[in-house]
Motif scaffolding. Structure first.
Motif, PDB file in Angstrom:
ATOM      1  N   PHE A 162      15.676  -6.919 -10.440  1.00  0.00           N
ATOM      2  CA  PHE A 162      14.331  -6.424 -10.147  1.00  0.00           C
ATOM      3  C   PHE A 162      13.468  -7.575  -9.666  1.00  0.00           C
ATOM      4  O   PHE A 162      13.287  -8.568 -10.382  1.00  0.00           O
ATOM      5  N   ILE A 163      12.945  -7.450  -8.442  1.00  0.00           N
ATOM      6  CA  ILE A 163      12.050  -8.477  -7.896  1.00  0.00           C
ATOM      7  C   ILE A 163      10.619  -8.082  -8.236  1.00  0.00           C
ATOM      8  O   ILE A 163      10.104  -7.070  -7.757  1.00  0.00           O
ATOM      9  N   PHE A 164       9.994  -8.871  -9.082  1.00  0.00           N
ATOM     10  CA  PHE A 164       8.594  -8.648  -9.407  1.00  0.00           C
ATOM     11  C   PHE A 164       7.710  -9.195  -8.287  1.00  0.00           C
ATOM     12  O   PHE A 164       7.849 -10.331  -7.864  1.00  0.00           O
ATOM     13  N   MET A 165       6.809  -8.364  -7.795  1.00  0.00           N
ATOM     14  CA  MET A 165       5.738  -8.826  -6.925  1.00  0.00           C
ATOM     15  C   MET A 165       6.284  -9.607  -5.717  1.00  0.00           C
ATOM     16  O   MET A 165       6.096 -10.813  -5.586  1.00  0.00           O
ATOM     17  N   LEU A 166       6.977  -8.873  -4.825  1.00  0.00           N
ATOM     18  CA  LEU A 166       7.542  -9.491  -3.628  1.00  0.00           C
ATOM     19  C   LEU A 166       6.466 -10.139  -2.755  1.00  0.00           C
ATOM     20  O   LEU A 166       6.741 -11.107  -2.043  1.00  0.00           O
ATOM     21  N   ASN A 167       5.264  -9.619  -2.826  1.00  0.00           N
ATOM     22  CA  ASN A 167       4.144 -10.119  -2.021  1.00  0.00           C
ATOM     23  C   ASN A 167       3.041 -10.649  -2.941  1.00  0.00           C
ATOM     24  O   ASN A 167       1.979 -10.033  -3.075  1.00  0.00           O
ATOM     25  N   PRO A 168       3.253 -11.785  -3.604  1.00  0.00           N
ATOM     26  CA  PRO A 168       2.250 -12.277  -4.560  1.00  0.00           C
ATOM     27  C   PRO A 168       0.932 -12.689  -3.904  1.00  0.00           C
ATOM     28  O   PRO A 168      -0.126 -12.583  -4.534  1.00  0.00           O
ATOM     29  N   ASP A 169       0.980 -13.146  -2.652  1.00  0.00           N
ATOM     30  CA  ASP A 169      -0.271 -13.526  -1.972  1.00  0.00           C
ATOM     31  C   ASP A 169      -1.161 -12.298  -1.771  1.00  0.00           C
ATOM     32  O   ASP A 169      -2.368 -12.334  -2.040  1.00  0.00           O
ATOM     33  N   GLY A 170      -0.573 -11.207  -1.303  1.00  0.00           N
ATOM     34  CA  GLY A 170      -1.325  -9.973  -1.147  1.00  0.00           C
ATOM     35  C   GLY A 170      -1.723  -9.375  -2.481  1.00  0.00           C
ATOM     36  O   GLY A 170      -2.809  -8.793  -2.618  1.00  0.00           O
ATOM     37  N   SER A 171      -0.856  -9.522  -3.486  1.00  0.00           N
ATOM     38  CA  SER A 171      -1.160  -8.984  -4.813  1.00  0.00           C
ATOM     39  C   SER A 171      -2.362  -9.682  -5.415  1.00  0.00           C
ATOM     40  O   SER A 171      -3.201  -9.046  -6.062  1.00  0.00           O
ATOM     41  N   GLU A 172      -2.453 -10.971  -5.224  1.00  0.00           N
ATOM     42  CA  GLU A 172      -3.589 -11.712  -5.779  1.00  0.00           C
ATOM     43  C   GLU A 172      -4.904 -11.248  -5.167  1.00  0.00           C
ATOM     44  O   GLU A 172      -5.913 -11.104  -5.864  1.00  0.00           O
ATOM     45  N   ARG A 173      -4.911 -10.968  -3.869  1.00  0.00           N
ATOM     46  CA  ARG A 173      -6.143 -10.553  -3.173  1.00  0.00           C
ATOM     47  C   ARG A 173      -6.320  -9.039  -3.166  1.00  0.00           C
ATOM     48  O   ARG A 173      -7.328  -8.529  -2.691  1.00  0.00           O
ATOM     49  N   TRP A 174      -5.340  -8.308  -3.696  1.00  0.00           N
ATOM     50  CA  TRP A 174      -5.313  -6.844  -3.695  1.00  0.00           C
ATOM     51  C   TRP A 174      -5.413  -6.315  -2.269  1.00  0.00           C
ATOM     52  O   TRP A 174      -6.267  -5.532  -1.891  1.00  0.00           O
ATOM     53  N   THR A 175      -4.470  -6.760  -1.453  1.00  0.00           N
ATOM     54  CA  THR A 175      -4.381  -6.292  -0.074  1.00  0.00           C
ATOM     55  C   THR A 175      -2.950  -5.840   0.209  1.00  0.00           C
ATOM     56  O   THR A 175      -1.998  -6.334  -0.396  1.00  0.00           O
ATOM     57  N   ARG A 176      -2.825  -4.929   1.135  1.00  0.00           N
ATOM     58  CA  ARG A 176      -1.512  -4.410   1.527  1.00  0.00           C
ATOM     59  C   ARG A 176      -0.664  -5.510   2.161  1.00  0.00           C
ATOM     60  O   ARG A 176       0.545  -5.612   1.903  1.00  0.00           O
ATOM     61  N   LEU A 177      -1.289  -6.350   2.979  1.00  0.00           N
ATOM     62  CA  LEU A 177      -0.577  -7.312   3.810  1.00  0.00           C
ATOM     63  C   LEU A 177      -0.378  -8.639   3.098  1.00  0.00           C
ATOM     64  O   LEU A 177      -0.982  -8.916   2.060  1.00  0.00           O
TER      65      LEU A 177
ATOM     66  N   HIS B 140       3.791  -4.213  -0.953  1.00  0.00           N
ATOM     67  CA  HIS B 140       2.383  -4.140  -0.582  1.00  0.00           C
ATOM     68  C   HIS B 140       1.573  -4.576  -1.797  1.00  0.00           C
ATOM     69  O   HIS B 140       1.711  -4.004  -2.883  1.00  0.00           O
ATOM     70  N   GLY B 141       0.732  -5.574  -1.612  1.00  0.00           N
ATOM     71  CA  GLY B 141       0.072  -6.217  -2.750  1.00  0.00           C
ATOM     72  C   GLY B 141      -0.850  -5.317  -3.537  1.00  0.00           C
ATOM     73  O   GLY B 141      -1.086  -5.559  -4.729  1.00  0.00           O
ATOM     74  N   ASN B 142      -1.376  -4.265  -2.913  1.00  0.00           N
ATOM     75  CA  ASN B 142      -2.306  -3.374  -3.608  1.00  0.00           C
ATOM     76  C   ASN B 142      -1.612  -2.114  -4.141  1.00  0.00           C
ATOM     77  O   ASN B 142      -2.225  -1.067  -4.262  1.00  0.00           O
ATOM     78  N   GLU B 143      -0.339  -2.251  -4.486  1.00  0.00           N
ATOM     79  CA  GLU B 143       0.428  -1.145  -5.056  1.00  0.00           C
ATOM     80  C   GLU B 143       1.141  -1.655  -6.315  1.00  0.00           C
ATOM     81  O   GLU B 143       2.292  -2.071  -6.266  1.00  0.00           O
ATOM     82  N   SER B 144       0.436  -1.598  -7.440  1.00  0.00           N
ATOM     83  CA  SER B 144       0.923  -2.250  -8.659  1.00  0.00           C
ATOM     84  C   SER B 144       1.688  -1.329  -9.598  1.00  0.00           C
ATOM     85  O   SER B 144       2.222  -1.781 -10.610  1.00  0.00           O
TER      86      SER B 144
END
Length: 369
Positions: free
Chosen positions: A101-116, A66-70
């Protein structure tokens, strides 16, 4: 030598928000020999796997599904800089395990700070549909290498407590394999590791370690990995009072990650001590972020009530850190829950754009002084 006394926060990542580009730059500058690109997100961003250790026990972990869980990304970055100063601990740990260790499985969501994801997919509910590129990458790696353990790393909301008073700063789960929630051998393996983590942390953050709900979710990643035979441990980073950027949580998340790996590397019998897990209190949903008590409503029929508020984490354009925007969650007699912050507004008026606020978490408000 206790890891918690050695803990170092990675100085390159002080904000809760981590941009994919900053992470990529750091990985290439500092860990280029240990990382490999294992795929690309829907929007074409690279997804990196870090490999450490030569031990026989194989462990897979991933952050920011989930992108908003850093917090888990921070924890791994902190773990690396801490172990670089503690060579004895590092050598001992990684002679027994090999960690992917997989860093940032959801980089698209991480960039926008969204769960999805960018396709509006929750990766933690996409196990069977495989509608996302990202879940295919995770599953392919997991099933090709046949890991002994997996660490499914997440964060949880500020609403959770361990006892109705103390925040659930860290919660753990040995996921169920079926609707009956049977205590299988694979679940016992997870419980044994969590029990070890609990023993190390319960004195450091007393009453702040919880057990996440264990009902079986047919579409979730952890439940299906353990059902397929891979023991999978869920981490949930939560709240410290007055610590919304979760710097305190980050520290203890890192310590928990270390002791999870240490337990996996040392357990002589993989299920020894699994019963300790049952001592951990279950999460309770008891709190809002703020409750304004005794507010006078600005309507034709004046009444006094409570207003419960929850912060929504939003990445505002041009900012390098997330903002915490208050939203009304409940209006009325808010007696079932407490607030981390409770404000007595006796005599003050609640002013809204509408005569009476809708309870849809999208209402802005102000307390008139």
């Amino acid at each position: 030598m206790n890891f918690e006394h050695l803990y170092i926060q990675n100085p390159d990542f002080l904000n809760r928000y981590i941009s994919p580009e900053k992470l990529y730059s750091y990985l290439h500058a500092n860990l280029s020999e240990s990382i490999v690109e294992i795929g690309r997100s829907f929007l074409g961003k690279p997804i990196y796997k870090l490999t450490l250790g030569t031990g026989k026990t194989k462990v897979l972990a991933w952050s920011q599904m989930h992108g908003n869980e850093s917090n888990a990304t921070h924890a791994m970055l902190d773990l690396l800089v801490t172990l670089d100063k503690a060579h004895e601990l590092k050598d001992e740990l990684f002679s027994r395990i090999s960690l992917d260790f997989i860093f940032m499985l959801n980089p698209d969501g991480s960039e926008r700070w969204t769960r999805l994801t960018a396709e509006e997919i929750d990766l933690n509910r996409d196990f069977h549909n495989e509608a996302s590129t990202e879940i295919k990458i995770l599953k392919s790696l997991a099933f090709d290498k046949k890991y002994d353990y997996a660490l499914n790393l997440h964060e949880q909301r500020t609403i959770f407590t361990t006892d109705g008073v103390h925040p659930a700063t860290l919660s753990f789960l040995a996921p169920s394999e079926n609707e009956e929630r049977s205590v299988t051998e694979n679940r016992k393996k997870c419980m044994a590791v969590i029990g070890q983590i609990y023993d190390h942390l319960k004195e450091l953050i007393p009453n702040q370690i919880g057990r996440y709900t264990d009902e079986f979710y047919p579409t979730s990643t952890g439940d299906n990995f353990i059902k397929a035979g891979m023991p999978t441990i869920l981490f949930e980073g939560g709240h410290f009072i007055d610590d919304y950027t979760r710097k305190g949580t980050r520290k203890y998340y890192t310590i928990a990650l270390y002791y999870a790996l240490k337990a996996i590397s040392e357990l002589k019998s993989e299920t020894t001590g699994w019963e300790k897990y049952l001592e951990i209190p279950e999460n309770l949903e008891t709190h809002y972020d703020i409750i304004y008590r005794n507010v006078k409503l600005n309507t034709e029929h004046e009444c006094i009530l409570d207003i419960a508020v929850q912060f929504k984490e939003i990445l505002e354009e041009g900012k390098e850190e997330i903002s915490f925007i208050p939203f009304v969650m409940e209006v009325g007699d808010v007696t079932k829950r407490k607030g981390w912050l409770e404000i007595d507004c006796t005599g003050k008026r609640f002013v809204s754009d509408t005569k009476y606020p809708k309870l849809d978490a999208e209402v802005s408000f102000k307390i008139e002084e």
